[in-house]
Design a protein around this motif. Structure first.
Motif, mmCIF file in Angstrom:
data_model
loop_
_atom_site.group_PDB
_atom_site.id
_atom_site.type_symbol
_atom_site.label_atom_id
_atom_site.label_comp_id
_atom_site.label_asym_id
_atom_site.label_seq_id
_atom_site.Cartn_x
_atom_site.Cartn_y
_atom_site.Cartn_z
ATOM 1 N N THR A 1 0.835 -1.206 0.000
ATOM 2 C CA THR A 1 0.000 0.000 0.000
ATOM 3 C C THR A 1 0.873 1.261 0.000
ATOM 4 O OG1 THR A 1 -0.258 -0.127 2.418
ATOM 5 C CG2 THR A 1 -2.044 -1.058 1.083
ATOM 6 N N ALA A 2 2.104 1.145 0.510
ATOM 7 C CA ALA A 2 3.015 2.299 0.470
ATOM 8 C C ALA A 2 3.630 2.474 -0.917
ATOM 9 C CB ALA A 2 4.123 2.127 1.503
ATOM 10 N N ASN A 3 3.902 1.357 -1.598
ATOM 11 C CA ASN A 3 4.640 1.435 -2.871
ATOM 12 C C ASN A 3 3.759 1.678 -4.085
ATOM 13 O OD1 ASN A 3 7.082 0.940 -1.602
ATOM 14 N ND2 ASN A 3 6.910 -1.289 -1.833
ATOM 15 N N ILE A 4 2.487 1.317 -3.996
ATOM 16 C CA ILE A 4 1.637 1.328 -5.194
ATOM 17 C C ILE A 4 1.574 2.712 -5.834
ATOM 18 C CG2 ILE A 4 -0.576 1.752 -3.984
ATOM 19 C CD1 ILE A 4 -0.071 -0.750 -6.866
ATOM 20 N N GLN A 5 1.656 3.768 -5.008
ATOM 21 C CA GLN A 5 1.536 5.131 -5.543
ATOM 22 C C GLN A 5 2.645 5.464 -6.550
ATOM 23 O OE1 GLN A 5 4.038 7.353 -4.519
ATOM 24 N NE2 GLN A 5 4.875 5.859 -3.078
ATOM 25 N N GLU A 6 3.759 4.723 -6.502
ATOM 26 C CA GLU A 6 4.871 4.984 -7.420
ATOM 27 C C GLU A 6 4.496 4.861 -8.884
ATOM 28 O OE1 GLU A 6 8.336 2.731 -4.981
ATOM 29 O OE2 GLU A 6 8.547 2.808 -7.141
ATOM 30 N N ILE A 7 3.474 4.043 -9.189
ATOM 31 C CA ILE A 7 3.152 3.846 -10.614
ATOM 32 C C ILE A 7 2.156 4.907 -11.111
ATOM 33 C CG2 ILE A 7 3.693 1.363 -10.574
ATOM 34 C CD1 ILE A 7 0.645 0.809 -10.688
ATOM 35 N N TYR B 1 -0.849 5.226 4.128
ATOM 36 C CA TYR B 1 -1.357 5.783 2.864
ATOM 37 C C TYR B 1 -0.971 7.260 2.755
ATOM 38 C CZ TYR B 1 -4.786 1.970 3.832
ATOM 39 O OH TYR B 1 -5.397 0.805 4.181
ATOM 40 N N VAL B 2 -1.086 7.969 3.855
ATOM 41 C CA VAL B 2 -0.767 9.405 3.855
ATOM 42 C C VAL B 2 0.733 9.599 3.656
ATOM 43 C CG1 VAL B 2 -0.811 11.555 5.193
ATOM 44 C CG2 VAL B 2 -2.666 9.886 5.456
ATOM 45 N N ALA C 1 6.264 11.097 -1.691
ATOM 46 C CA ALA C 1 6.297 11.195 -3.154
ATOM 47 C C ALA C 1 5.959 12.606 -3.636
ATOM 48 C CB ALA C 1 5.314 10.193 -3.744
ATOM 49 N N GLY C 2 5.669 13.514 -2.702
ATOM 50 C CA GLY C 2 5.391 14.895 -3.093
ATOM 51 C C GLY C 2 3.974 15.115 -3.587
ATOM 52 N N ALA D 1 0.845 -4.241 -15.966
ATOM 53 C CA ALA D 1 2.194 -4.260 -16.564
ATOM 54 C C ALA D 1 3.139 -3.343 -15.782
ATOM 55 C CB ALA D 1 2.121 -3.821 -18.029
ATOM 56 N N LEU D 2 2.639 -2.182 -15.354
ATOM 57 C CA LEU D 2 3.513 -1.261 -14.605
ATOM 58 C C LEU D 2 3.896 -1.847 -13.241
ATOM 59 C CD1 LEU D 2 2.219 2.408 -15.106
ATOM 60 C CD2 LEU D 2 3.893 1.108 -16.426
ATOM 61 N N TRP D 3 2.924 -2.459 -12.564
ATOM 62 C CA TRP D 3 3.231 -3.019 -11.240
ATOM 63 C C TRP D 3 4.177 -4.217 -11.381
ATOM 64 C CZ3 TRP D 3 3.722 -1.246 -6.747
ATOM 65 C CH2 TRP D 3 3.722 -2.058 -5.604
#
Ligand code: PLP
Length: 411
Positions: free
Chosen positions: A112-118, A135-136, A142-143, A281-283
């Motif tokens: 849940t922390a990493n998913i925002q990267e995509i 989540y926050v 990530a800005g 594909a991105l994940w």
């Protein structure tokens, strides 16, 4: 000196658990003989199921023989585990999830922390208040969150209050958003969403081309047969949702580490030019670049959860915790407190009596009953006026804590 990621400087220090620790320490110094009972922890206390232990031993033996030794495994997990998950967690509920849509990982926290990267830095993120803080913070790093105000609310995040008035079921966002974090059964409120409410979220996401990030880490605690276990039980969800699950609270894996994310192949984001891009594909790309898989013995241990013995043992542990939840609930209701949650979740969300804030009820419990909870305000502004208790404790301590609350708490 190397320039740091400035976004990290926007993180609010989490004073919650250090503040709790300080107050508990001060209490202990002033009352050296007092025996504290902690009902605030979010960690399990039951040992791993016997079927899991057996699988761990067998897998360790396999690793010790040249013929069965395993080196690097598939980055997204072994098919033997993904197939069990697809069959038992989804197929058995009439939900179609293919094994290669399942990404096995070391935790729902990291997923849940990493998913925002995509997703793009300018995506608008909506999340519930109160909320699981990961989540926050991952979006702050990530800005994507902007600046925090005095109350700790970031100006670029869209907060969805979950209050007694809306039955802890958030209203749809009042402005367009791209990513929506939902966690049900909920930590910290213990609330669940009905099929209708989840359906409204899926409709919203489809209409606004938003993505639902659905954290179902506590799915195994659902008792009510009408409450969906998976977002994919809702028609149309495969085009708008990613689901996160974990063996942590299901099978006692908090210290063993195994979880998974389901990213359906139909789910699309868009590029800067508006072209559809597969999030699956991105994940896949993200995980295969940055993650090298969960250890083979741990995946064998997780697969043992799906054996008949494993299922029975897991069910016993969950029943045990849910009996704790009942004991806590009944005890608190008996002293006149209003309690939410604890029916389909291991969390109890206790309303503070009139005139008392979250921290005041925390102090009262600590000083009068020698019981430690977690102030609701620590999970976000809408958590003020509540205290979180958990059902993960040992039975004797849970019973004693409730007895002390009944006999010593001056309400
Ligand atoms: N998601 C929620 C809502 C949680 O409360 C927790 C743990 O407390 C996690 C995820 C973390 O799960 P894991 O142990 O799989 O990282």
């Amino acid at each position: 000196m190397a320039r740091v990621n400035d976004h990290y400087l926007e993180l609010k220090s989490s004073y919650l658990f250090s503040d709790i620790a300080k107050r508990v320490q001060a209490f202990g110094d002033a009352n050296p003989g007092a025996r504290l009972i902690r009902l605030g922890i979010g960690d399990v206390t039951r040992p791993l199921p016997a079927a899991v232990i057996r699988a761990l031993h067998d897998a360790a033996d396999e690793m010790g023989r040249a013929e069965t030794f395993k080196g690097y495994g598939p980055e997204t997990g072994y098919p033997f585990l993904a197939e069990q998950i697809a069959t038992h967690d989804y197929g058995a509920r009439g939900v179609n999830v293919a094994p290669d849509e399942i990404f096995i990982s070391d935790g729902a926290k990291s997923d849940t922390a990493n998913i925002q990267e995509i997703f793009a830095p300018d995506c608008v993120v909506a999340l519930t208040d109160p909320v699981y803080p990961v989540y926050v913070d991952s979006n702050v790093m990530a800005g994507r969150a902007g600046r925090a105000d005095q109350a700790g609310r970031y100006d670029r995040l869209v907060y969805l209050p979950c209050t007694e008035d809306n039955g802890f079921s958030p209203a749809l966002p009042g402005r367009p958003v791209d990513l929506i974090y939902l966690c049900y059964p909920n930590n910290p409120t213990g609330a669940v969403l009905t099929r209708e409410s989840l359906g409204a979220w899926v409709d919203y996401a489809r209409r606004h081309q938003a993505v639902l990030l659905y954290d179902a880490a506590y799915e195994a605690y659902i008792r009510d047969p009408d409450v969906p276990h998976s977002i994919f039980e809702i028609e149309g969800a495969r085009e708008v949702a990613i689901e996160f699950r974990s063996f942590s609270k299901t099978a006692g894996f908090t210290g063993t580490r195994c979880a998974f994310a389901v990213v359906p192949k139909e789910l699309m984001g868009r590029s800067a030019t508006g072209a559809p891009v597969s999030l699956h594909a991105l994940w896949f790309r993200r995980q295969s670049t940055k993650f090298n898989g969960v250890p083979y013995p741990i995946q064998k241990a997780a697969a043992a959860v799906y054996t008949p013995d494993g299922q029975k043992q897991v069910r016993e542990a969950i029943d045990f915790y849910m009996e704790n939840a009942r004991i806590i609930r009944d005890g608190l209701v008996a002293v006149g407190l209003t309690v939410y949650g604890g029916r389909n979740a291991p969390y109890l969300w206790v309303k503070t009596p009139p005139g008392l804030g979250s921290w005041q009820l925390f102090d009262k419990l600590l000083n009068e009953a020698h019981v430690v909870g977690t102030p609701g305000a620590g999970f976000g502004p809408s958590g003020e006026g509540y205290l979180r208790l958990t059902a993960f404790g040992q039975r004797a301590k849970t019973v004693e804590a409730i007895e002390r609350i009944k006999t010593r708490l001056k309400l």
